[in-house]
Motif scaffolding. Structure first.
Motif, PDB file in Angstrom:
ATOM      1  N   TYR A  85     -44.490 -44.062 -45.745  1.00 46.53           N
ATOM      2  CA  TYR A  85     -43.656 -42.890 -45.994  1.00 46.53           C
ATOM      3  C   TYR A  85     -43.956 -41.778 -44.991  1.00 46.53           C
ATOM      4  O   TYR A  85     -43.043 -41.186 -44.414  1.00 46.53           O
ATOM      5  CB  TYR A  85     -43.858 -42.386 -47.423  1.00 46.53           C
ATOM      6  CG  TYR A  85     -43.017 -41.178 -47.761  1.00 46.53           C
ATOM      7  CD1 TYR A  85     -41.651 -41.315 -47.985  1.00 46.53           C
ATOM      8  CD2 TYR A  85     -43.582 -39.921 -47.853  1.00 46.53           C
ATOM      9  CE1 TYR A  85     -40.866 -40.211 -48.290  1.00 46.53           C
ATOM     10  CE2 TYR A  85     -42.806 -38.810 -48.162  1.00 46.53           C
ATOM     11  CZ  TYR A  85     -41.452 -38.969 -48.376  1.00 46.53           C
ATOM     12  OH  TYR A  85     -40.673 -37.863 -48.675  1.00 46.53           O
ATOM     13  N   LYS A  89     -40.704 -40.875 -42.486  1.00 48.16           N
ATOM     14  CA  LYS A  89     -39.916 -39.743 -42.978  1.00 48.16           C
ATOM     15  C   LYS A  89     -39.474 -38.769 -41.889  1.00 48.16           C
ATOM     16  O   LYS A  89     -38.513 -38.020 -42.092  1.00 48.16           O
ATOM     17  CB  LYS A  89     -40.677 -38.993 -44.069  1.00 48.16           C
ATOM     18  CG  LYS A  89     -41.875 -38.226 -43.579  1.00 48.16           C
ATOM     19  CD  LYS A  89     -42.574 -37.501 -44.717  1.00 48.16           C
ATOM     20  CE  LYS A  89     -43.757 -36.716 -44.183  1.00 48.16           C
ATOM     21  NZ  LYS A  89     -44.439 -35.994 -45.241  1.00 48.16           N
ATOM     22  N   ILE A  94     -34.052 -37.771 -46.680  1.00 48.45           N
ATOM     23  CA  ILE A  94     -34.820 -38.150 -47.863  1.00 48.45           C
ATOM     24  C   ILE A  94     -33.909 -38.082 -49.087  1.00 48.45           C
ATOM     25  O   ILE A  94     -33.458 -37.011 -49.479  1.00 48.45           O
ATOM     26  CB  ILE A  94     -36.029 -37.220 -48.084  1.00 48.45           C
ATOM     27  CG1 ILE A  94     -36.850 -37.062 -46.810  1.00 48.45           C
ATOM     28  CG2 ILE A  94     -36.853 -37.690 -49.278  1.00 48.45           C
ATOM     29  CD1 ILE A  94     -37.661 -38.230 -46.402  1.00 48.45           C
ATOM     30  N   ILE A  95     -33.619 -39.218 -49.679  1.00 48.24           N
ATOM     31  CA  ILE A  95     -32.783 -39.280 -50.879  1.00 48.24           C
ATOM     32  C   ILE A  95     -33.647 -38.999 -52.106  1.00 48.24           C
ATOM     33  O   ILE A  95     -33.291 -38.192 -52.954  1.00 48.24           O
ATOM     34  CB  ILE A  95     -32.067 -40.638 -50.969  1.00 48.24           C
ATOM     35  CG1 ILE A  95     -31.127 -40.777 -49.756  1.00 48.24           C
ATOM     36  CG2 ILE A  95     -31.312 -40.775 -52.289  1.00 48.24           C
ATOM     37  CD1 ILE A  95     -30.640 -42.167 -49.507  1.00 48.24           C
ATOM     38  N   ASN A  96     -34.781 -39.682 -52.202  1.00 51.42           N
ATOM     39  CA  ASN A  96     -35.784 -39.427 -53.241  1.00 51.42           C
ATOM     40  C   ASN A  96     -37.141 -39.377 -52.555  1.00 51.42           C
ATOM     41  O   ASN A  96     -37.595 -40.394 -52.022  1.00 51.42           O
ATOM     42  CB  ASN A  96     -35.795 -40.540 -54.301  1.00 51.42           C
ATOM     43  CG  ASN A  96     -34.548 -40.545 -55.140  1.00 51.42           C
ATOM     44  OD1 ASN A  96     -34.216 -39.560 -55.768  1.00 51.42           O
ATOM     45  ND2 ASN A  96     -33.850 -41.673 -55.140  1.00 51.42           N
ATOM     46  N   PRO A  97     -37.788 -38.216 -52.558  1.00 48.29           N
ATOM     47  CA  PRO A  97     -39.104 -38.136 -51.919  1.00 48.29           C
ATOM     48  C   PRO A  97     -40.119 -38.995 -52.666  1.00 48.29           C
ATOM     49  O   PRO A  97     -39.910 -39.371 -53.816  1.00 48.29           O
ATOM     50  CB  PRO A  97     -39.456 -36.654 -52.008  1.00 48.29           C
ATOM     51  CG  PRO A  97     -38.626 -36.121 -53.114  1.00 48.29           C
ATOM     52  CD  PRO A  97     -37.391 -36.962 -53.179  1.00 48.29           C
ATOM     53  N   SER A  99     -42.544 -40.190 -54.997  1.00 49.55           N
ATOM     54  CA  SER A  99     -42.953 -39.694 -56.308  1.00 49.55           C
ATOM     55  C   SER A  99     -42.807 -40.816 -57.334  1.00 49.55           C
ATOM     56  O   SER A  99     -42.397 -41.926 -57.006  1.00 49.55           O
ATOM     57  CB  SER A  99     -42.101 -38.487 -56.727  1.00 49.55           C
ATOM     58  OG  SER A  99     -40.740 -38.864 -56.835  1.00 49.55           O
ATOM     59  N   CYS A 101     -41.115 -42.784 -60.469  1.00 54.15           N
ATOM     60  CA  CYS A 101     -39.757 -43.008 -60.977  1.00 54.15           C
ATOM     61  C   CYS A 101     -39.845 -43.922 -62.198  1.00 54.15           C
ATOM     62  O   CYS A 101     -40.943 -44.322 -62.595  1.00 54.15           O
ATOM     63  CB  CYS A 101     -38.853 -43.606 -59.894  1.00 54.15           C
ATOM     64  SG  CYS A 101     -39.226 -45.314 -59.486  1.00 54.15           S
ATOM     65  N   ALA A 108     -40.193 -44.126 -52.835  1.00 51.67           N
ATOM     66  CA  ALA A 108     -39.395 -43.255 -51.981  1.00 51.67           C
ATOM     67  C   ALA A 108     -38.126 -43.993 -51.588  1.00 51.67           C
ATOM     68  O   ALA A 108     -38.120 -45.215 -51.408  1.00 51.67           O
ATOM     69  CB  ALA A 108     -40.161 -42.853 -50.731  1.00 51.67           C
ATOM     70  N   ASP A 109     -37.033 -43.249 -51.445  1.00 43.60           N
ATOM     71  CA  ASP A 109     -35.734 -43.765 -51.016  1.00 43.60           C
ATOM     72  C   ASP A 109     -35.265 -42.836 -49.904  1.00 43.60           C
ATOM     73  O   ASP A 109     -35.144 -41.627 -50.107  1.00 43.60           O
ATOM     74  CB  ASP A 109     -34.776 -43.749 -52.209  1.00 43.60           C
ATOM     75  CG  ASP A 109     -33.373 -44.248 -51.887  1.00 43.60           C
ATOM     76  OD1 ASP A 109     -33.101 -44.642 -50.739  1.00 43.60           O
ATOM     77  OD2 ASP A 109     -32.540 -44.223 -52.818  1.00 43.60           O
ATOM     78  N   ARG A 117     -31.456 -47.552 -44.460  1.00 42.80           N
ATOM     79  CA  ARG A 117     -31.915 -47.096 -45.778  1.00 42.80           C
ATOM     80  C   ARG A 117     -33.071 -47.969 -46.261  1.00 42.80           C
ATOM     81  O   ARG A 117     -33.012 -49.196 -46.210  1.00 42.80           O
ATOM     82  CB  ARG A 117     -30.781 -47.126 -46.785  1.00 42.80           C
ATOM     83  CG  ARG A 117     -31.161 -46.450 -48.096  1.00 42.80           C
ATOM     84  CD  ARG A 117     -29.959 -46.173 -48.956  1.00 42.80           C
ATOM     85  NE  ARG A 117     -30.365 -45.540 -50.205  1.00 42.80           N
ATOM     86  CZ  ARG A 117     -29.509 -45.167 -51.135  1.00 42.80           C
ATOM     87  NH1 ARG A 117     -28.206 -45.357 -50.968  1.00 42.80           N
ATOM     88  NH2 ARG A 117     -29.945 -44.601 -52.252  1.00 42.80           N
ATOM     89  N   CYS A 119     -36.140 -48.400 -49.450  1.00 44.59           N
ATOM     90  CA  CYS A 119     -36.779 -48.086 -50.726  1.00 44.59           C
ATOM     91  C   CYS A 119     -38.172 -48.708 -50.624  1.00 44.59           C
ATOM     92  O   CYS A 119     -38.306 -49.917 -50.443  1.00 44.59           O
ATOM     93  CB  CYS A 119     -36.003 -48.688 -51.891  1.00 44.59           C
ATOM     94  SG  CYS A 119     -36.800 -48.396 -53.489  1.00 44.59           S
TER      95      CYS A 119
END
Length: 122
Positions: A85, A89, A94-97, A99, A101, A108-109, A117, A119
């Motif tokens: 990441y 990055k 950054i769609i989802n930092p 963290s 889920c 991360a996404d 893209r 994940c």
């Protein structure tokens, strides 16, 4: 079937190949260049999986042909996910930092600077 691999077509393929080698500490399996210095085909060993990188030619573009590369490392591999990441990055959308889920304690996404893209999760 002999094998399967993930293949990505990007602009600036030679730079992308070097970037992915660094991000994933990947081993270069092979590379074949076009006359203009772009990649006709290359393959990287990314944690035992093959990711192939080639130059995106305009005539190869297909609307609706969008996908995500999902790399699942498993619990106990948080440091690998964090390193990837941190490396990928820069310049990314950054769609989802990174963290927690619903399905992973660390995920991360994002869409990297080459438009791919990813994940990445434990």
């Amino acid at each position: 079937m002999y094998r399967s691999m993930m293949q990505v077509f990007v602009k600036r393929s030679a730079q992308a190949l070097e970037f992915y080698q660094n991000v994933f500490d990947a081993v270069l399996i092979c590379s074949y260049y076009n006359e203009d210095g772009t990649l006709m085909h290359s393959e990287l060993d990314v944690f035992g999986q093959v990711i192939a990188v080639s130059e995106l030619e305009k005539e190869n573009t297909v609307s609706g042909n969008t996908m995500m590369f999902c790399l699942h490392f498993g619990e106990g591999k948080e440091s690998i996910v964090q390193k990837i990441y941190d490396s990928i990055k820069d310049g990314a959308n950054i769609i989802n930092p990174l963290s927690k889920c619903d399905y992973s304690p660390l995920m991360a996404d994002l869409i990297d600077k080459f438009g791919v893209r990813w994940c990445i999760f434990v």
